[in-house]
Design an enzyme around this catalytic site. Structure first.
Site, mmCIF file in Angstrom:
data_model
loop_
_atom_site.group_PDB
_atom_site.id
_atom_site.type_symbol
_atom_site.label_atom_id
_atom_site.label_comp_id
_atom_site.label_asym_id
_atom_site.label_seq_id
_atom_site.Cartn_x
_atom_site.Cartn_y
_atom_site.Cartn_z
ATOM 1 N N ARG A 24 -38.503 -25.480 17.403
ATOM 2 C CA ARG A 24 -37.130 -25.456 16.304
ATOM 3 C C ARG A 24 -36.137 -25.058 16.819
ATOM 4 O O ARG A 24 -36.029 -23.714 17.384
ATOM 5 C CB ARG A 24 -37.447 -24.895 14.954
ATOM 6 N N HIS A 25 -34.780 -25.749 17.446
ATOM 7 C CA HIS A 25 -33.656 -25.013 17.972
ATOM 8 C C HIS A 25 -33.067 -24.255 16.714
ATOM 9 O O HIS A 25 -33.057 -24.662 15.518
ATOM 10 C CB HIS A 25 -32.851 -25.989 18.549
ATOM 11 N N PRO A 26 -31.939 -23.224 17.123
ATOM 12 C CA PRO A 26 -31.454 -22.575 16.167
ATOM 13 C C PRO A 26 -30.182 -23.086 15.517
ATOM 14 O O PRO A 26 -29.058 -22.867 15.923
ATOM 15 C CB PRO A 26 -31.078 -20.955 16.633
ATOM 16 N N VAL A 27 -30.303 -23.951 14.457
ATOM 17 C CA VAL A 27 -29.222 -24.768 14.113
ATOM 18 C C VAL A 27 -28.258 -23.744 13.538
ATOM 19 O O VAL A 27 -27.216 -24.217 13.019
ATOM 20 C CB VAL A 27 -29.613 -25.784 13.187
ATOM 21 N N SER A 36 -27.081 -24.557 19.272
ATOM 22 C CA SER A 36 -28.571 -24.500 19.328
ATOM 23 C C SER A 36 -29.138 -24.833 20.539
ATOM 24 O O SER A 36 -30.311 -24.730 20.853
ATOM 25 C CB SER A 36 -29.034 -25.929 18.358
#
Length: 268
Positions: A99-102, A107
């Site tokens: 999970r990328h840091p949206v 991100s």
């Protein structure tokens, strides 16, 4: 996890334990013999706590999850997964990735992972040009969701192509529609669909769902269940409450590695 090389003895051990490697009979035709999918010499992985009850099917993957009796698993699952009895799991079930840091301004992993190939190459090139290597001085926080074991209850149906997040629990009797993306725990007897997955409806009224869970019908001998009205949830609950001769189904739950070692097909 123990890495086990598949041998003829391994095949015969799984057959004797009634752990099947392929699904058969879907179109009403029985296939004689014991169908195999693992090749001799292939390596499979079995965890120390893995329990596979008899009369179950693990029809994909080279890791063996814990599986209850009368369940069919047609997708590859991590070996840490725990699957209950009477589950039906379709083809192509997948698991969410990183999970990328949206929530951040960007991100991109360029702002939190200096080990990535493109960042490392860029930093090396800049060091050659300037004599100084760029550093990520204020890395973006990239917390990951819970990556613990996936727990699937009894009598769960997961449709083809569903996407599941690791670490969630799917309650007894739940239905996950094909293609649904499930990132949170699923209540018992909920029907989940969509992306992101949401509760579409309950399979039955609340009182019936509660009564089915309280009955724990999946702990009854299948031969006895076959005499009960399984097609009618309310009638089933009543029949179980009134019956006085239902036998408890109690298969051997010794971890699979220990059973294989006792049979002499893997090292102790």
């Amino acid at each position: 996890m123990a890495k086990i090389e598949v041998t003829e003895a391994i095949h015969k051990a799984f057959e004797s334990l009634a752990i099947f490697q392929k699904r058969t009979g879907m179109r009403g035709k029985m296939r004689p013999g014991y169908p195999r999918r693992w090749k001799i010499g292939q390596v499979i992985a079995i965890g120390p706590e893995c329990v596979v009850e008899p009369f179950s099917t693990v029809a994909d993957g080279d890791q063996v999850p814990s599986v209850g009796s009368f369940s069919e698993v047609a997708s590859a699952f991590p070996g840490t997964t725990r699957i209950g009895r009477f589950c039906s799991i379709g083809l192509g079930v997948r698991f969410t990735g990183f999970r990328h840091p949206v929530e951040a301004a960007s991100s991109s992993s360029a702002f939190f992972n200096p080990q990535r190939e493109f960042f490392a190459a860029y930093a090396a090139a800049r060091e050659v040009e300037t004599g100084q290597r760029p550093q990520i001085t204020a890395p973006v926080d990239a917390p990951q969701p819970q990556r613990g074991p996936l727990v699937i209850g009894h009598d769960v149906w997961i449709g083809d192509g569903a996407v599941l997040r690791g670490g969630i629990t799917i309650g007894d009797g739940a239905v996950i529609a094909g293609g649904a993306v499930v990132t949170k725990d699923v209540p018992a007897y909920a029907v989940i669909g969509g992306n992101p997955g949401r509760v579409i409806r309950q399979r039955f009224p609340d009182e019936i769902c509660a009564a089915l869970q309280e009955s724990r019908w999946w702990e009854i001998e299948l031969e006895d269940l076959l005499r009960l009205p399984m097609g009618d949830p309310a009638a089933l609950v009543t029949a179980i409450a009134q019956a006085g001769d239902l036998r408890r189904y109690d298969p051997d739950r010794t971890p699979l590695l220990r059973r294989l070692a006792k049979m002499g097909v893997v090292g102790a």
